[in-house]
Design an enzyme around this catalytic site. Structure first.
Site, mmCIF file in Angstrom:
data_model
loop_
_atom_site.group_PDB
_atom_site.id
_atom_site.type_symbol
_atom_site.label_atom_id
_atom_site.label_comp_id
_atom_site.label_asym_id
_atom_site.label_seq_id
_atom_site.Cartn_x
_atom_site.Cartn_y
_atom_site.Cartn_z
ATOM 1 N N LYS A 173 61.810 45.865 37.481
ATOM 2 C CA LYS A 173 62.894 46.711 37.154
ATOM 3 C C LYS A 173 64.599 45.700 37.620
ATOM 4 O O LYS A 173 63.852 44.111 38.050
ATOM 5 C CB LYS A 173 62.969 47.254 39.249
ATOM 6 C CG LYS A 173 64.198 48.171 38.889
ATOM 7 C CD LYS A 173 63.703 49.631 38.500
ATOM 8 C CE LYS A 173 64.212 50.540 38.279
ATOM 9 N NZ LYS A 173 64.304 52.098 38.156
ATOM 10 N N ASP A 227 67.914 53.803 34.330
ATOM 11 C CA ASP A 227 68.101 54.112 35.512
ATOM 12 C C ASP A 227 69.505 54.902 36.483
ATOM 13 O O ASP A 227 70.387 55.116 35.547
ATOM 14 C CB ASP A 227 67.129 52.980 36.490
ATOM 15 C CG ASP A 227 66.475 54.120 37.916
ATOM 16 O OD1 ASP A 227 65.928 54.497 38.381
ATOM 17 O OD2 ASP A 227 68.052 53.653 38.860
HETATM 18 P P1 NDP Z 1 72.086 58.689 36.991
HETATM 19 O O1 NDP Z 1 72.821 57.650 37.800
HETATM 20 O O2 NDP Z 1 71.477 59.736 35.964
HETATM 21 O O3 NDP Z 1 72.555 60.173 38.674
HETATM 22 C C1 NDP Z 1 72.514 59.799 39.811
HETATM 23 C C2 NDP Z 1 72.274 60.847 40.687
HETATM 24 O O4 NDP Z 1 72.557 60.733 41.990
HETATM 25 C C3 NDP Z 1 74.313 61.072 39.818
HETATM 26 O O5 NDP Z 1 74.534 62.382 40.447
HETATM 27 C C4 NDP Z 1 75.164 60.477 40.974
HETATM 28 O O6 NDP Z 1 76.039 60.733 41.977
HETATM 29 C C5 NDP Z 1 73.377 60.706 42.506
HETATM 30 N N1 NDP Z 1 73.988 59.336 43.326
HETATM 31 C C6 NDP Z 1 73.815 58.093 42.884
HETATM 32 N N2 NDP Z 1 73.319 57.561 44.109
HETATM 33 C C7 NDP Z 1 73.985 58.016 45.072
HETATM 34 C C8 NDP Z 1 73.808 57.400 46.827
HETATM 35 N N3 NDP Z 1 74.124 56.473 46.843
HETATM 36 N N4 NDP Z 1 74.280 58.749 46.945
HETATM 37 C C9 NDP Z 1 74.718 59.752 46.843
HETATM 38 N N5 NDP Z 1 74.113 60.177 45.692
HETATM 39 C C10 NDP Z 1 74.009 59.149 44.621
HETATM 40 O O7 NDP Z 1 70.462 58.657 37.680
HETATM 41 P P2 NDP Z 1 69.180 58.469 37.461
HETATM 42 O O8 NDP Z 1 69.519 60.737 37.342
HETATM 43 O O9 NDP Z 1 69.165 58.882 35.738
HETATM 44 O O10 NDP Z 1 68.449 58.917 39.108
HETATM 45 C C11 NDP Z 1 68.465 59.549 39.943
HETATM 46 C C12 NDP Z 1 67.142 59.000 40.800
HETATM 47 O O11 NDP Z 1 65.904 59.352 39.735
HETATM 48 C C13 NDP Z 1 67.082 57.606 40.915
HETATM 49 O O12 NDP Z 1 66.193 57.590 42.230
HETATM 50 C C14 NDP Z 1 66.145 56.853 39.950
HETATM 51 O O13 NDP Z 1 65.350 55.188 40.323
HETATM 52 C C15 NDP Z 1 65.142 57.752 39.414
HETATM 53 N N6 NDP Z 1 64.305 58.079 38.334
HETATM 54 C C16 NDP Z 1 64.634 57.167 36.891
HETATM 55 C C17 NDP Z 1 64.012 58.029 36.502
HETATM 56 C C18 NDP Z 1 65.329 58.136 34.539
HETATM 57 O O14 NDP Z 1 63.468 58.256 33.716
HETATM 58 N N7 NDP Z 1 66.149 57.781 34.388
HETATM 59 C C19 NDP Z 1 62.626 57.780 36.032
HETATM 60 C C20 NDP Z 1 62.424 57.779 37.525
HETATM 61 C C21 NDP Z 1 63.349 57.417 38.642
HETATM 62 P P3 NDP Z 1 77.027 60.819 41.028
HETATM 63 O O15 NDP Z 1 77.361 61.365 39.752
HETATM 64 O O16 NDP Z 1 78.773 60.302 42.138
HETATM 65 O O17 NDP Z 1 77.057 58.969 40.945
HETATM 66 O O1 2IT Z 2 62.219 54.645 37.921
HETATM 67 C C1 2IT Z 2 61.411 54.312 36.816
HETATM 68 O O2 2IT Z 2 60.310 54.887 36.594
HETATM 69 C C2 2IT Z 2 62.839 54.755 36.051
HETATM 70 N N1 2IT Z 2 64.267 53.777 35.564
HETATM 71 C C3 2IT Z 2 62.520 54.687 34.244
HETATM 72 C C4 2IT Z 2 61.768 53.466 33.303
HETATM 73 C C5 2IT Z 2 61.534 53.508 32.724
HETATM 74 O O3 2IT Z 2 60.729 51.443 31.937
HETATM 75 O O4 2IT Z 2 61.215 54.416 31.512
#
Ligand code: NDP
Ligand code: 2IT
Length: 451
Positions: A130, A170
């Site tokens: 990561k 992420d």
């Molecule tokens: P994005 O940046 O697309 O979206 C994140 C969302 O969460 C936004 O709406 C953001 O608000 C909100 N957010 C982020 N940090 C905070 C915080 N500290 N307090 C309140 N709201 C918060 O990220 P993802 O959707 O990609 O990721 C979301 C979660 O999923 C994370 O935990 C990530 O590690 C996990 N994840 C993502 C994967 C992926 O493929 N993208 C795969 C597996 C897990 P705002 O819009 O105001 O910024």
């Molecule tokens: O937390 C996760 O699994 C991710 N942000 C996606 C990782 C990836 O390599 O697609």
């Protein structure tokens, strides 16, 4: 060393905390795994004597670097970049990059540690890593984000590669950032290889990757419910977050007949009693991904409630899908969810529930899919993107949809296999995921010898 001489769980954790002072998220993630693994290996001498868990909890290496860039006003800005290469026993390091002001070593070490088990659970040959930076993309122009990404990759490129370490998105890293990062890698190395996943389809991205994490989180819930002879249709669902994972979890829930009533962002949450339909979701996608605005605009547009600075867990529901960030469900939120009749939680975000909150869910015997199982669909399709890149082909969306569904079913089955609680019907998916994820990595490490 005789079995009785081995450190126990409290001693193991005390050592970890001493070696990694102040890294609370990292301690939390390791504790969740260690509490199950210690029980599992209590009669398995080799895992103890070869110090397998201690070795997985010590990243292979950590790269920390300065990222210097110029903003639109001509000011020189300095951020800190990281890549934590946790473990490559079963494949190249693989895991996302997070750009958020809260990023620090503790958060990235927890995420890289979790990723090692998650990637193992997918059944694909992927190690765990990561990275990211304490850069805040919010309020930055596209040109500023581009200059930041180019500077970030100017250091990172020497540490990654299609068979070495393959980053992805992420929080704060989506298609725009991956484009800039990939462009800079290609320019620096003069090589077009699958060094990043989550690319646009035009230059080697995979169909379904954008949707995969959110869809997978819902599939996991579907499989847990099916085991109890139940389904999703008509269920009231809370989703938190409004980014990539939240959007596609909501899309799949709508498709399967779920009634999604909340979304959230860093400013608060919206409560739409009438339910978020496909048209309202399209508005959210444009708001968050194109206009990059705050969720309060949704409330004004559709006459829903907006609760500033709060999370959605007090709204009565059947099912909850935390898809924003770590520790967003506190222990008291978990108790409120249970008291309000919630029967299932599937974690789209990484480690969104506090440790005691997880215990509250499992003690109440509600369906609970931990993040390393529930959100593994994203990295799984990233693994499939790597396969497509190495064969220089792009598979059809329909084929990838089928593969994603099969992979999530496989993850569910592995969790059930290791998570059955003797004497009851209850499946402890936390234990199932931890043990199933551990065994493959551990046995590979044993095969390699001491290193
Ligand atoms: P994005 O940046 O697309 O979206 C994140 C969302 O969460 C936004 O709406 C953001 O608000 C909100 N957010 C982020 N940090 C905070 C915080 N500290 N307090 C309140 N709201 C918060 O990220 P993802 O959707 O990609 O990721 C979301 C979660 O999923 C994370 O935990 C990530 O590690 C996990 N994840 C993502 C994967 C992926 O493929 N993208 C795969 C597996 C897990 P705002 O819009 O105001 O910024
Ligand atoms: O937390 C996760 O699994 C991710 N942000 C996606 C990782 C990836 O390599 O697609």
């Amino acid at each position: 060393m005789a079995v009785s001489d081995h450190v126990d769980l409290p001693q193991f954790m005390a050592g970890l905390e001493r070696r990694n002072p102040g890294e609370t998220e990292f301690h939390q993630a390791v504790y969740e795994v260690a509490s199950n693994v210690f029980e599992f290996i209590s009669d398995k001498e080799i895992y103890h004597s070869l110090q397998i868990l201690r070795r997985i909890a010590e990243p292979d290496r950590i790269i920390i670097f300065r990222v210097c860039w110029e903003d639109d006003q001509g000011n020189i800005r300095v951020n800190r970049g990281y890549r934590v290469q946790n473990n490559n026993s079963i494949g190249p390091y693989k895991g996302g990059l997070r750009f958020h002001p809260s990023v620090n070593l503790s958060i990235l070490k927890f995420l890289a540690f979790e990723q090692t088990f998650k990637n193992s659970l997918t059944g694909l040959p992927l190690g765990g890593g990561k990275g990211g930076a304490d850069f805040n993309p919010k309020g930055k122009s596209d040109n500023e984000v581009m200059r930041f990404c180019q500077s970030f990759m100017t250091e990172l490129y020497r540490h990654v590669g299609d068979d070495i370490d393959v980053p992805a998105g992420d929080i704060g890293v989506g298609a725009r950032e991956i484009g800039y990062l990939f462009g800079q890698y290609k320019r620096l190395t003069a090589r077009f290889t699958g060094v990043l996943t989550g690319k646009a389809i035009d230059f080697g991205g995979s169909p379904i990757r954008t949707e995969a994490t959110g869809y997978g989180t819902v599939y996991m819930m579907q499989d847990m419910l099916a085991l109890r002879g139940e389904d999703l249709a008509g269920r009231t669902c809370l989703v938190s977050g409004a980014g990539n994972v939240a959007q596609y979890a909501t899309a799949k829930l709508i498709e399967l007949g779920g009634h999604v009533v909340t979304l959230s962002d860093s400013t608060g949450f919206i409560y739409d009693k009438d339910g978020i339909d496909a048209e309202k979701l399209a508005y959210v996608m444009d708001l968050k991904t194109v206009r990059r605005g705050a969720l309060s605009a949704y409330a004004e547009e559709f006459g829903a409630e907006f609760h500033s600075g709060r999370t959605p867990w007090g709204v009565p529901c059947d099912l909850a899908f935390p898809c924003a960030t770590q520790n967003e469900i506190t222990t008291s939120d978990a108790e409120i969810l249970i008291n309000n009749g919630c029967i299932g939680v599937s974690e789209g975000a990484n480690m969104p529930t506090e440790q005691d909150g997880i215990s509250a869910f499992t003690d109440a015997e509600i369906l609970f899919a931990p993040s390393k199982a529930a959100n593994a669909g994203g990295v799984a399709v990233s693994g499939l993107e790597m396969s497509q890149n190495s064969t220089r082909r792009t598979w059809k969306a329909e084929e990838l949809e089928v593969l994603l569904r099969e992979i999530m079913t496989g993850i569910h089955e592995r969790c059930v296999e290791h998570g059955r609680c003797p004497g009851t019907d209850y499946i402890d998916y936390v234990r199932g995921a931890n043990i199933a994820g551990f065994v493959k990595v551990a046995d590979s490490m044993i095969a390699y010898g001491v290193m």
